[in-house]
Scaffold this motif. Structure first.
Motif, PDB file in Angstrom:
ATOM      1  N   ARG A  15       0.820  -1.212   0.000  1.00 40.20           N
ATOM      2  CA  ARG A  15       0.000   0.000   0.000  1.00 40.20           C
ATOM      3  C   ARG A  15       0.853   1.261   0.000  1.00 40.20           C
ATOM      4  O   ARG A  15       0.451   2.292  -0.548  1.00 40.20           O
ATOM      5  CB  ARG A  15      -0.961  -0.005   1.184  1.00 40.20           C
ATOM      6  CG  ARG A  15      -0.311   0.193   2.559  1.00 40.20           C
ATOM      7  CD  ARG A  15      -1.400   0.301   3.629  1.00 40.20           C
ATOM      8  NE  ARG A  15      -0.843   0.655   4.916  1.00 40.20           N
ATOM      9  CZ  ARG A  15      -0.416  -0.203   5.820  1.00 40.20           C
ATOM     10  NH1 ARG A  15      -0.487  -1.505   5.546  1.00 40.20           N
ATOM     11  NH2 ARG A  15       0.066   0.202   6.975  1.00 40.20           N
ATOM     12  N   ASP A  16       2.054   1.199   0.613  1.00 43.63           N
ATOM     13  CA  ASP A  16       2.946   2.356   0.602  1.00 43.63           C
ATOM     14  C   ASP A  16       3.404   2.670  -0.819  1.00 43.63           C
ATOM     15  O   ASP A  16       3.448   3.840  -1.223  1.00 43.63           O
ATOM     16  CB  ASP A  16       4.163   2.104   1.497  1.00 43.63           C
ATOM     17  CG  ASP A  16       3.801   2.094   2.976  1.00 43.63           C
ATOM     18  OD1 ASP A  16       3.046   2.992   3.403  1.00 43.63           O
ATOM     19  OD2 ASP A  16       4.272   1.199   3.695  1.00 43.63           O
ATOM     20  N   SER A  17       3.751   1.648  -1.574  1.00 41.65           N
ATOM     21  CA  SER A  17       4.205   1.842  -2.953  1.00 41.65           C
ATOM     22  C   SER A  17       3.079   2.392  -3.825  1.00 41.65           C
ATOM     23  O   SER A  17       3.287   3.288  -4.644  1.00 41.65           O
ATOM     24  CB  SER A  17       4.715   0.523  -3.540  1.00 41.65           C
ATOM     25  OG  SER A  17       5.814   0.042  -2.796  1.00 41.65           O
ATOM     26  N   ILE A  18       1.871   1.856  -3.622  1.00 38.74           N
ATOM     27  CA  ILE A  18       0.728   2.321  -4.421  1.00 38.74           C
ATOM     28  C   ILE A  18       0.430   3.783  -4.093  1.00 38.74           C
ATOM     29  O   ILE A  18       0.222   4.607  -4.996  1.00 38.74           O
ATOM     30  CB  ILE A  18      -0.510   1.445  -4.166  1.00 38.74           C
ATOM     31  CG1 ILE A  18      -0.260   0.015  -4.676  1.00 38.74           C
ATOM     32  CG2 ILE A  18      -1.748   2.050  -4.833  1.00 38.74           C
ATOM     33  CD1 ILE A  18      -1.359  -0.955  -4.320  1.00 38.74           C
ATOM     34  N   PHE A  19       0.441   4.127  -2.806  1.00 37.79           N
ATOM     35  CA  PHE A  19       0.113   5.496  -2.435  1.00 37.79           C
ATOM     36  C   PHE A  19       1.190   6.459  -2.915  1.00 37.79           C
ATOM     37  O   PHE A  19       0.883   7.587  -3.337  1.00 37.79           O
ATOM     38  CB  PHE A  19      -0.091   5.629  -0.934  1.00 37.79           C
ATOM     39  CG  PHE A  19      -0.662   6.970  -0.554  1.00 37.79           C
ATOM     40  CD1 PHE A  19      -2.003   7.219  -0.708  1.00 37.79           C
ATOM     41  CD2 PHE A  19       0.159   7.972  -0.088  1.00 37.79           C
ATOM     42  CE1 PHE A  19      -2.540   8.469  -0.383  1.00 37.79           C
ATOM     43  CE2 PHE A  19      -0.356   9.227   0.231  1.00 37.79           C
ATOM     44  CZ  PHE A  19      -1.715   9.468   0.090  1.00 37.79           C
ATOM     45  N   PHE A  73      -5.680   4.162   2.004  1.00 43.38           N
ATOM     46  CA  PHE A  73      -4.416   3.413   1.922  1.00 43.38           C
ATOM     47  C   PHE A  73      -3.614   3.458   3.226  1.00 43.38           C
ATOM     48  O   PHE A  73      -2.797   2.574   3.478  1.00 43.38           O
ATOM     49  CB  PHE A  73      -3.557   3.960   0.776  1.00 43.38           C
ATOM     50  CG  PHE A  73      -4.034   3.556  -0.578  1.00 43.38           C
ATOM     51  CD1 PHE A  73      -3.647   2.345  -1.136  1.00 43.38           C
ATOM     52  CD2 PHE A  73      -4.901   4.364  -1.303  1.00 43.38           C
ATOM     53  CE1 PHE A  73      -4.098   1.962  -2.386  1.00 43.38           C
ATOM     54  CE2 PHE A  73      -5.355   3.995  -2.555  1.00 43.38           C
ATOM     55  CZ  PHE A  73      -4.955   2.786  -3.096  1.00 43.38           C
ATOM     56  N   ARG A  74      -3.798   4.517   4.026  1.00 43.34           N
ATOM     57  CA  ARG A  74      -3.083   4.681   5.294  1.00 43.34           C
ATOM     58  C   ARG A  74      -1.582   4.370   5.149  1.00 43.34           C
ATOM     59  O   ARG A  74      -1.066   3.428   5.776  1.00 43.34           O
ATOM     60  CB  ARG A  74      -3.694   3.812   6.382  1.00 43.34           C
ATOM     61  CG  ARG A  74      -5.112   4.223   6.738  1.00 43.34           C
ATOM     62  CD  ARG A  74      -5.650   3.475   7.936  1.00 43.34           C
ATOM     63  NE  ARG A  74      -6.987   3.919   8.283  1.00 43.34           N
ATOM     64  CZ  ARG A  74      -7.261   4.994   9.026  1.00 43.34           C
ATOM     65  NH1 ARG A  74      -6.278   5.718   9.513  1.00 43.34           N
ATOM     66  NH2 ARG A  74      -8.515   5.326   9.286  1.00 43.34           N
ATOM     67  N   PRO A  75      -0.876   5.120   4.345  1.00 50.62           N
ATOM     68  CA  PRO A  75       0.559   4.841   4.166  1.00 50.62           C
ATOM     69  C   PRO A  75       1.325   5.019   5.469  1.00 50.62           C
ATOM     70  O   PRO A  75       1.004   5.886   6.295  1.00 50.62           O
ATOM     71  CB  PRO A  75       0.978   5.883   3.128  1.00 50.62           C
ATOM     72  CG  PRO A  75       0.008   7.000   3.301  1.00 50.62           C
ATOM     73  CD  PRO A  75      -1.295   6.345   3.636  1.00 50.62           C
ATOM     74  N   TRP A 116      -8.150  13.721  -1.830  1.00 51.13           N
ATOM     75  CA  TRP A 116      -6.832  13.382  -1.282  1.00 51.13           C
ATOM     76  C   TRP A 116      -6.964  12.746   0.101  1.00 51.13           C
ATOM     77  O   TRP A 116      -6.334  11.729   0.385  1.00 51.13           O
ATOM     78  CB  TRP A 116      -5.982  14.647  -1.223  1.00 51.13           C
ATOM     79  CG  TRP A 116      -4.654  14.484  -0.540  1.00 51.13           C
ATOM     80  CD1 TRP A 116      -4.276  14.984   0.679  1.00 51.13           C
ATOM     81  CD2 TRP A 116      -3.510  13.767  -1.022  1.00 51.13           C
ATOM     82  NE1 TRP A 116      -2.996  14.630   0.985  1.00 51.13           N
ATOM     83  CE2 TRP A 116      -2.494  13.884  -0.045  1.00 51.13           C
ATOM     84  CE3 TRP A 116      -3.262  13.042  -2.185  1.00 51.13           C
ATOM     85  CZ2 TRP A 116      -1.242  13.310  -0.202  1.00 51.13           C
ATOM     86  CZ3 TRP A 116      -2.008  12.459  -2.343  1.00 51.13           C
ATOM     87  CH2 TRP A 116      -1.016  12.592  -1.362  1.00 51.13           C
ATOM     88  N   ARG A 117      -7.789  13.325   0.960  1.00 49.99           N
ATOM     89  CA  ARG A 117      -7.965  12.759   2.304  1.00 49.99           C
ATOM     90  C   ARG A 117      -8.586  11.368   2.224  1.00 49.99           C
ATOM     91  O   ARG A 117      -8.210  10.466   2.984  1.00 49.99           O
ATOM     92  CB  ARG A 117      -8.831  13.682   3.154  1.00 49.99           C
ATOM     93  CG  ARG A 117      -8.101  14.903   3.679  1.00 49.99           C
ATOM     94  CD  ARG A 117      -8.897  15.589   4.773  1.00 49.99           C
ATOM     95  NE  ARG A 117     -10.163  16.128   4.272  1.00 49.99           N
ATOM     96  CZ  ARG A 117     -10.293  17.352   3.795  1.00 49.99           C
ATOM     97  NH1 ARG A 117      -9.244  18.164   3.750  1.00 49.99           N
ATOM     98  NH2 ARG A 117     -11.471  17.775   3.369  1.00 49.99           N
TER      99      ARG A 117
END
Length: 323
Positions: free
Chosen positions: A2-6, A35-37, A28-29
């Motif tokens: 999810r970090d990579s996607i965000f 995703f909650r990076p 954006w929010r």
């Protein structure tokens, strides 16, 4: 994952516009909470790109939510810059003012950013590395009245609150010995043969010490000075906001203050500012000291209207309205 996607979303999303668009800010929010990076990512802002940390620990969480940092003060700051300007950012933190300045002063300009706290300094350096023009110097140091070293006390609850004064810390952490410079000494020792155009100070109660160590440069170059003034913090270390105001008053400077009730920059006299501090007990105020050439008009672009040139108060109103 999810970090990579965000991070990929952040590269494409117009994050530089979320501060001025409720629709984009809402989208954006929603994406952020979906995703909650957990890891830092690069986010575009109106004047630069920066590494943003989604978890507690840096001031970049503010720009993640708002899409901007101190927008009104930043607009004024931008109005005072031009290609080739020399800018000093004292208490740079993640580098907002230094990064803004870099893109405007260009390859012929110079920006020096002072940040003593190691973690903030590393973030500052990372953000500087993203700049298209490498005209910015990061110094892991503070500014004071004398060059040497001091113990910086970290604040574990406030990423912008690290201070040389232990009484100002919300939750004291480690104590770190860091170098400090008098700005007059730094400029002389580094052979900086430039006129200082803008000085920004956010130093947690050390603003008078900073100005004392920059006295020669300020009186010679007459820079615009953006200064957070914290009366209680100044008093804690045996200084006074009176000393600071007296210096600029005797040097012929005029004042603009950020009025948080009106969300506007307002012209103010020295006696009025003194009364404001005495009567309100405000922890701090953002004050702009304008050099004496032409009085208050020196701090503003004179904007013509249909009847001709406008006065100072009208120019401030136009600047506030043009955010």
């Amino acid at each position: 994952m999810r970090d990579s996607i965000f991070a990929a979303i952040a590269r494409r999303f117009p994050t530089e516009r979320i501060g001025s668009s409720k629709l984009l800010a809402g989208i954006w929010r929603t994406l952020f909470y979906l995703f909650r990076p957990a890891k830092p990512f690069i986010m575009r802002l109106p004047h630069y790109a920066a590494w943003v940390h989604p978890k507690k620990g840096t001031l970049t969480r503010v720009i993640l939510r708002r899409g901007a940092w101190e927008p009104l003060e930043t607009d004024f700051f931008v109005s005072r810059l031009k290609p080739g300007s020399f800018v000093v950012d004292a208490g740079a933190n993640f580098g907002h003012y230094a990064l803004v300045a870099s893109g405007i002063v260009g390859p012929d300009g110079l920006v020096v950013a002072f940040e003593p706290f190691p973690r903030n300094f590393e973030l500052l350096r990372s953000n500087i590395s993203l700049l298209p023009v490498q005209n910015t110097i990061a110094e892991q140091a503070g500014l004071a009245d004398k060059s040497g070293s001091m113990d910086l006390i970290t604040d574990e609850d406030n990423p912008g609150g690290h201070s040389f004064n232990p009484n100002l810390i919300w939750k004291p952490g480690a104590k770190i010995s860091v170098p400090v410079y008098a700005l007059d000494d730094y400029i002389e020792e580094r052979h900086v043969n430039r006129r200082l155009d803008v000085l920004k100070s956010d130093t947690q109660g050390y603003e008078w010490r900073l100005v004392s160590g920059a006295r020669r440069t300020i009186l010679r170059d007459r820079p615009v000075v953006l200064c957070e003034i914290a009366p209680a913090a100044l008093k804690e270390i045996g200084d006074s906001h009176e000393e600071l105001l007296r210096f600029f008053e005797e040097a012929g400077y005029s004042i603009l203050m950020m009025d948080r009730g009106k969300d506007a920059l307002v012209p103010l006299g020295y006696d009025a500012l003194r009364r404001h501090f005495d009567e309100t007990g405000r922890e701090f105020e953002d004050v702009i000291f304008l050099p004496p050439e032409g009085g208050l008009e020196a701090g503003l672009d004179r904007v013509p209207d249909e009847a001709g040139e406008v006065g100072v108060v009208e120019a401030v109103d136009l600047l506030n309205a043009g955010r």
